[in-house]
Design a protein around this motif. Sequence first.
Motif, mmCIF file in Angstrom:
data_model
loop_
_atom_site.group_PDB
_atom_site.id
_atom_site.type_symbol
_atom_site.label_atom_id
_atom_site.label_comp_id
_atom_site.label_asym_id
_atom_site.label_seq_id
_atom_site.Cartn_x
_atom_site.Cartn_y
_atom_site.Cartn_z
ATOM 1 N N UNK A 109 0.817 -1.214 0.000
ATOM 2 C CA UNK A 109 0.000 0.000 0.000
ATOM 3 C C UNK A 109 0.852 1.265 0.000
ATOM 4 N N UNK A 110 2.160 1.111 0.119
ATOM 5 C CA UNK A 110 3.056 2.260 0.134
ATOM 6 C C UNK A 110 3.071 3.020 1.451
ATOM 7 N N UNK A 111 2.522 2.431 2.505
ATOM 8 C CA UNK A 111 2.431 3.138 3.785
ATOM 9 C C UNK A 111 3.807 3.498 4.348
ATOM 10 N N UNK A 112 4.717 2.526 4.400
ATOM 11 C CA UNK A 112 6.064 2.789 4.917
ATOM 12 C C UNK A 112 6.764 3.831 4.040
ATOM 13 N N UNK A 113 6.666 3.636 2.732
ATOM 14 C CA UNK A 113 7.319 4.532 1.782
ATOM 15 C C UNK A 113 6.788 5.959 1.922
ATOM 16 N N UNK A 114 5.488 6.102 2.094
ATOM 17 C CA UNK A 114 4.890 7.428 2.292
ATOM 18 C C UNK A 114 5.416 8.057 3.572
ATOM 19 N N UNK A 115 5.455 7.284 4.660
ATOM 20 C CA UNK A 115 5.927 7.812 5.939
ATOM 21 C C UNK A 115 7.414 8.161 5.900
ATOM 22 N N UNK A 116 8.142 7.544 4.996
ATOM 23 C CA UNK A 116 9.564 7.869 4.814
ATOM 24 C C UNK A 116 9.736 9.107 3.931
ATOM 25 N N UNK A 117 8.642 9.595 3.341
ATOM 26 C CA UNK A 117 8.721 10.746 2.454
ATOM 27 C C UNK A 117 9.255 10.402 1.080
ATOM 28 N N UNK A 118 9.152 9.133 0.690
ATOM 29 C CA UNK A 118 9.756 8.677 -0.558
ATOM 30 C C UNK A 118 8.728 8.158 -1.573
ATOM 31 N N UNK A 119 7.436 8.324 -1.310
ATOM 32 C CA UNK A 119 6.397 7.865 -2.238
ATOM 33 C C UNK A 119 6.244 8.889 -3.361
ATOM 34 N N UNK A 120 6.409 8.453 -4.589
ATOM 35 C CA UNK A 120 6.294 9.335 -5.748
ATOM 36 C C UNK A 120 5.331 8.735 -6.767
ATOM 37 N N UNK A 121 4.768 9.606 -7.573
ATOM 38 C CA UNK A 121 3.878 9.211 -8.656
ATOM 39 C C UNK A 121 4.723 8.863 -9.869
ATOM 40 N N UNK A 122 4.517 7.689 -10.414
ATOM 41 C CA UNK A 122 5.234 7.267 -11.621
ATOM 42 C C UNK A 122 4.230 6.927 -12.722
ATOM 43 N N UNK A 124 3.785 8.460 -15.373
ATOM 44 C CA UNK A 124 4.403 8.616 -16.687
ATOM 45 C C UNK A 124 4.942 7.290 -17.223
ATOM 46 N N UNK A 125 5.165 6.333 -16.338
ATOM 47 C CA UNK A 125 5.626 5.002 -16.749
ATOM 48 C C UNK A 125 4.535 3.942 -16.604
ATOM 49 N N UNK A 126 3.340 4.378 -16.183
ATOM 50 C CA UNK A 126 2.253 3.435 -15.980
ATOM 51 C C UNK A 126 2.360 2.653 -14.682
ATOM 52 N N UNK A 127 3.171 3.133 -13.740
ATOM 53 C CA UNK A 127 3.393 2.423 -12.481
ATOM 54 C C UNK A 127 2.427 2.838 -11.377
ATOM 55 N N UNK A 128 1.921 4.055 -11.413
ATOM 56 C CA UNK A 128 1.169 4.563 -10.271
ATOM 57 C C UNK A 128 2.127 5.032 -9.195
ATOM 58 N N UNK A 129 1.719 4.923 -7.946
ATOM 59 C CA UNK A 129 2.553 5.362 -6.822
ATOM 60 C C UNK A 129 3.623 4.303 -6.532
ATOM 61 N N UNK A 130 4.865 4.755 -6.426
ATOM 62 C CA UNK A 130 6.004 3.868 -6.185
ATOM 63 C C UNK A 130 7.017 4.551 -5.287
ATOM 64 N N UNK A 131 8.052 3.820 -4.948
ATOM 65 C CA UNK A 131 9.124 4.374 -4.116
ATOM 66 C C UNK A 131 10.172 5.054 -4.985
ATOM 67 N N UNK A 132 10.685 6.173 -4.474
ATOM 68 C CA UNK A 132 11.893 6.756 -5.038
ATOM 69 C C UNK A 132 13.042 5.850 -4.618
ATOM 70 N N UNK A 133 14.054 5.751 -5.432
ATOM 71 C CA UNK A 133 15.175 4.860 -5.139
ATOM 72 C C UNK A 133 16.052 5.461 -4.031
#
Length: 182
Positions: A109-122, A124-133
């Motif tokens: 669900x991206x909960x940890x990633x969001x709380x880390x401030x690293x959730x980004x919209x992708x 443009x690649x058809x991924x939806x919400x994902x983690x920044x590297x």
Amino acid sequence: MKAGTTLPHVTFHTRVRDDTIDGPNPFRWEDKTTADYFAGKRVILFSLPGAFTPTCSTYQLPGFEKGFAGFAAKGIDAIYCMSVNDSFVMNKWAQDQGLQNVGVIPDGSGEFTRKMGMLVDKDNLGFGMRSWRYAAIVNHGVVEAWFEEPGLMDNCPEDPYGESSPENLMKHLDEAREPALA
């Protein structure tokens, strides 16, 4: 995210092999928390945009897998790969990659990633919400060192890779152990 920051408390919904279950899918649900993965250990956590994607599957994950012994010699107890993918995808990717040393953590669900401030919209690649590297050395649930790829943004046209590479983390660990010159 900065050194000294405590990781957010999150519950991850994982699927684990259970030999007491018959049939073609011998797995059961098991919830694991941030503490289950990070308490009492010094670990490397690296997060990436997605399982089965080119840079992640060709360089970053295999590099950490192959480098495990070297990291262990530097005081690392475990290495975890996280992605905003569900447990089914992460487990299949681990199997496909033949992982023996790196554990996978599904942040479906991206909960940890969001709380880390690293959730980004992708989108443009058809991924939806994902983690920044990014990658981190985490000591007992507290960030010891942070390695974030430059250019954090939604729909980034690039996929920067280098700061969070296993080679860069090993370089950091090597330099941290070298005595200071007087």
